[in-house]
Design a protein around this motif. Structure first.
Motif, PDB file in Angstrom:
ATOM      1  N   TYR A 156       0.847  -1.195   0.000  1.00  0.00           N
ATOM      2  CA  TYR A 156       0.000   0.000   0.000  1.00  0.00           C
ATOM      3  C   TYR A 156       0.878   1.240   0.000  1.00  0.00           C
ATOM      4  N   VAL A 216      -2.644   1.043   7.180  1.00  0.00           N
ATOM      5  CA  VAL A 216      -2.856  -0.372   6.856  1.00  0.00           C
ATOM      6  C   VAL A 216      -3.334  -1.097   8.109  1.00  0.00           C
ATOM      7  N   ASP A 251      -1.138   5.480   3.457  1.00  0.00           N
ATOM      8  CA  ASP A 251      -2.261   4.618   3.842  1.00  0.00           C
ATOM      9  C   ASP A 251      -2.108   4.113   5.270  1.00  0.00           C
ATOM     10  N   ARG A 298      -8.357   4.914   4.211  1.00  0.00           N
ATOM     11  CA  ARG A 298      -7.989   6.248   3.736  1.00  0.00           C
ATOM     12  C   ARG A 298      -9.107   7.239   4.043  1.00  0.00           C
ATOM     13  N   ALA A 305      -6.253  -1.116   3.353  1.00  0.00           N
ATOM     14  CA  ALA A 305      -5.860   0.276   3.583  1.00  0.00           C
ATOM     15  C   ALA A 305      -7.099   1.064   3.978  1.00  0.00           C
TER      16      ALA A 305
END
Length: 105
Positions: free
Chosen positions: A38, A44, A42, A74, A72
């Protein structure tokens, strides 16, 4: 014994072995693909066995299909709403403004 028409066309006789003996060997099984990388911005998260991810300190239901996988999280343009991505795919948006932790709709 009888010979099937397609086998007879190949010149087979009664008692000959079937096509499985002549089949190509199976391709090698790949254990697991390398982990998806990722982006640096991000957040994670690993999905729990119950299908939850932690967002802002609270478990949010994502689905058991993602159990054990990394996703992820966001931020979106809406305050308190986060997009969840599996690799490149957008899975859902989670609204963390209230107590429910429901998908944004």
């Amino acid at each position: 014994g009888r010979v099937r028409p397609a086998a007879a066309a190949r010149g087979a006789r009664a008692g000959d072995a079937g096509h499985a003996v002549r089949a190509e060997p199976a391709r090698a099984f790949v254990e697991a693909p390398p982990p998806f990388e990722y982006g640096p911005g991000d957040a994670v998260r690993r999905v729990s066995a119950q299908g939850c991810v932690s967002v802002r300190g609270r478990p949010r239901r994502l689905g058991k299909a993602f159990a054990g996988e990394r996703v992820a999280v966001r931020p979106t343009t809406a305050d308190g709403v986060f997009g969840v991505y599996y690799c490149h795919e957008h899975v859902t948006d989670l609204d963390v403004r209230g107590d429910g932790g429901r998908a944004a709709g």
